[in-house]
Design a protein around this motif. Sequence first.
Motif, PDB file in Angstrom:
ATOM      1  N   LEU A   1      11.066 -11.152   4.391  1.00  0.00           N
ATOM      2  CA  LEU A   1      10.751  -9.925   3.665  1.00  0.00           C
ATOM      3  C   LEU A   1      11.086  -8.758   4.578  1.00  0.00           C
ATOM      4  N   THR A   2      12.008  -7.903   4.143  1.00  0.00           N
ATOM      5  CA  THR A   2      12.398  -6.753   4.956  1.00  0.00           C
ATOM      6  C   THR A   2      11.979  -5.478   4.244  1.00  0.00           C
ATOM      7  N   PHE A   3      11.230  -4.652   4.954  1.00  0.00           N
ATOM      8  CA  PHE A   3      10.731  -3.380   4.432  1.00  0.00           C
ATOM      9  C   PHE A   3      11.545  -2.236   5.002  1.00  0.00           C
ATOM     10  N   GLY A   4      11.776  -1.215   4.169  1.00  0.00           N
ATOM     11  CA  GLY A   4      12.441  -0.010   4.633  1.00  0.00           C
ATOM     12  C   GLY A   4      13.915   0.004   4.302  1.00  0.00           C
ATOM     13  N   PRO A   5      14.590   1.044   4.753  1.00  0.00           N
ATOM     14  CA  PRO A   5      14.081   2.122   5.613  1.00  0.00           C
ATOM     15  C   PRO A   5      13.135   3.061   4.854  1.00  0.00           C
ATOM     16  N   THR A   6      12.179   3.581   5.618  1.00  0.00           N
ATOM     17  CA  THR A   6      11.149   4.453   5.073  1.00  0.00           C
ATOM     18  C   THR A   6      10.626   5.369   6.175  1.00  0.00           C
ATOM     19  N   SER A   7       9.913   6.395   5.790  1.00  0.00           N
ATOM     20  CA  SER A   7       9.266   7.256   6.781  1.00  0.00           C
ATOM     21  C   SER A   7       7.866   6.732   7.111  1.00  0.00           C
ATOM     22  N   THR A   8       7.406   5.740   6.376  1.00  0.00           N
ATOM     23  CA  THR A   8       6.077   5.149   6.568  1.00  0.00           C
ATOM     24  C   THR A   8       6.058   4.256   7.803  1.00  0.00           C
ATOM     25  N   ALA A   9       5.076   4.456   8.681  1.00  0.00           N
ATOM     26  CA  ALA A   9       4.986   3.689   9.923  1.00  0.00           C
ATOM     27  C   ALA A   9       4.340   2.319   9.712  1.00  0.00           C
ATOM     28  N   THR A  10       3.403   2.229   8.760  1.00  0.00           N
ATOM     29  CA  THR A  10       2.680   0.989   8.502  1.00  0.00           C
ATOM     30  C   THR A  10       2.577   0.766   7.004  1.00  0.00           C
ATOM     31  N   VAL A  11       2.769  -0.467   6.588  1.00  0.00           N
ATOM     32  CA  VAL A  11       2.591  -0.830   5.180  1.00  0.00           C
ATOM     33  C   VAL A  11       1.678  -2.055   5.123  1.00  0.00           C
ATOM     34  N   SER A  12       0.709  -2.012   4.222  1.00  0.00           N
ATOM     35  CA  SER A  12      -0.161  -3.168   4.028  1.00  0.00           C
ATOM     36  C   SER A  12       0.429  -4.040   2.925  1.00  0.00           C
TER      37      SER A  12
ATOM     38  N   SER B   1       0.818  -1.218   0.000  1.00  0.00           N
ATOM     39  CA  SER B   1       0.000   0.000   0.000  1.00  0.00           C
ATOM     40  C   SER B   1       0.848   1.262   0.000  1.00  0.00           C
ATOM     41  N   ALA B   2       2.163   1.094   0.114  1.00  0.00           N
ATOM     42  CA  ALA B   2       3.089   2.230   0.126  1.00  0.00           C
ATOM     43  C   ALA B   2       4.320   1.844  -0.686  1.00  0.00           C
ATOM     44  N   ASP B   3       4.935   2.838  -1.285  1.00  0.00           N
ATOM     45  CA  ASP B   3       6.152   2.610  -2.063  1.00  0.00           C
ATOM     46  C   ASP B   3       7.335   2.583  -1.105  1.00  0.00           C
ATOM     47  N   VAL B   4       7.592   1.384  -0.547  1.00  0.00           N
ATOM     48  CA  VAL B   4       8.689   1.215   0.406  1.00  0.00           C
ATOM     49  C   VAL B   4       9.683   0.199  -0.152  1.00  0.00           C
ATOM     50  N   PRO B   5      10.966   0.351   0.172  1.00  0.00           N
ATOM     51  CA  PRO B   5      11.948  -0.630  -0.276  1.00  0.00           C
ATOM     52  C   PRO B   5      11.630  -2.024   0.280  1.00  0.00           C
ATOM     53  N   LEU B   6      11.866  -3.047  -0.539  1.00  0.00           N
ATOM     54  CA  LEU B   6      11.647  -4.438  -0.136  1.00  0.00           C
ATOM     55  C   LEU B   6      12.871  -5.266  -0.512  1.00  0.00           C
ATOM     56  N   VAL B   7      13.366  -6.028   0.458  1.00  0.00           N
ATOM     57  CA  VAL B   7      14.452  -6.974   0.217  1.00  0.00           C
ATOM     58  C   VAL B   7      13.933  -8.346   0.639  1.00  0.00           C
ATOM     59  N   VAL B   8      14.099  -9.337  -0.249  1.00  0.00           N
ATOM     60  CA  VAL B   8      13.665 -10.709   0.032  1.00  0.00           C
ATOM     61  C   VAL B   8      14.907 -11.577   0.162  1.00  0.00           C
ATOM     62  N   ARG B   9      14.948 -12.364   1.246  1.00  0.00           N
ATOM     63  CA  ARG B   9      16.074 -13.280   1.475  1.00  0.00           C
ATOM     64  C   ARG B   9      15.532 -14.705   1.615  1.00  0.00           C
ATOM     65  N   ASN B  10      16.306 -15.666   1.105  1.00  0.00           N
ATOM     66  CA  ASN B  10      15.900 -17.062   1.252  1.00  0.00           C
ATOM     67  C   ASN B  10      16.317 -17.578   2.630  1.00  0.00           C
ATOM     68  N   SER B  11      16.058 -18.857   2.892  1.00  0.00           N
ATOM     69  CA  SER B  11      16.338 -19.410   4.228  1.00  0.00           C
ATOM     70  C   SER B  11      17.828 -19.403   4.574  1.00  0.00           C
ATOM     71  N   SER B  12      18.692 -19.305   3.563  1.00  0.00           N
ATOM     72  CA  SER B  12      20.141 -19.226   3.810  1.00  0.00           C
ATOM     73  C   SER B  12      20.605 -17.806   4.066  1.00  0.00           C
ATOM     74  N   GLY B  13      19.701 -16.833   3.885  1.00  0.00           N
ATOM     75  CA  GLY B  13      20.053 -15.437   4.085  1.00  0.00           C
ATOM     76  C   GLY B  13      20.493 -14.724   2.823  1.00  0.00           C
ATOM     77  N   ALA B  14      20.534 -15.446   1.691  1.00  0.00           N
ATOM     78  CA  ALA B  14      20.930 -14.820   0.421  1.00  0.00           C
ATOM     79  C   ALA B  14      19.780 -13.989  -0.146  1.00  0.00           C
ATOM     80  N   VAL B  15      20.121 -12.848  -0.722  1.00  0.00           N
ATOM     81  CA  VAL B  15      19.107 -11.979  -1.325  1.00  0.00           C
ATOM     82  C   VAL B  15      18.559 -12.647  -2.582  1.00  0.00           C
ATOM     83  N   VAL B  16      17.233 -12.658  -2.710  1.00  0.00           N
ATOM     84  CA  VAL B  16      16.556 -13.188  -3.892  1.00  0.00           C
ATOM     85  C   VAL B  16      16.292 -12.013  -4.826  1.00  0.00           C
ATOM     86  N   ALA B  17      16.715 -12.133  -6.067  1.00  0.00           N
ATOM     87  CA  ALA B  17      16.526 -11.051  -7.037  1.00  0.00           C
ATOM     88  C   ALA B  17      15.046 -10.860  -7.349  1.00  0.00           C
ATOM     89  N   ILE B  18      14.621  -9.614  -7.344  1.00  0.00           N
ATOM     90  CA  ILE B  18      13.248  -9.270  -7.710  1.00  0.00           C
ATOM     91  C   ILE B  18      13.209  -9.161  -9.232  1.00  0.00           C
TER      92      ILE B  18
END
Length: 166
Positions: free
Chosen positions: A140-151, A95-112
Amino acid sequence: MNKKLLAALLMSTALLTSACGDDEKDEAENVDVEGCEHLQKGPGVAVTATTSGTAPSVSNDHRRYDISLADGTGGRTGSVSFAAAEATDYVFFTSADVPLVVRNSSGAVVAIEESTSSSAQCADIKGRHVVPLTVGTHTLTFGPTSTATVSLVIEEASHEGHDHEE
């Protein structure tokens, strides 16, 4: 006669190729309509993201997750976990344009594969991220952002004829 047969064959191939492209476009539009519906109508589940320890879980269960982000370095941030039941592309709608980083169970970043801050199908979609996931739990890691809540709503990129659980 061979020229006519060749021309007919080329025309058929061209029609099939263009039809496949339309199907992919229709599928993407349907996924966006589905994601939009759940962003707008829910049902909603409140979740508090974590900056350390075990991240709370979210799912692709036709729910909207209203994720409260914590104060972190550079702004609000936080993580949730998502257990992918099958290896496929998933679409993460926010619901907000916030940065998203996805990591697999090994901690490696999954390419979007694809990321945009809008959808032609729905003005409420401010983030649309297509991510190929393997079976297993992802962070799934969101931010950093100024948004307090993201849906967040998660849909499989290609799903046909599923039932809503509301």
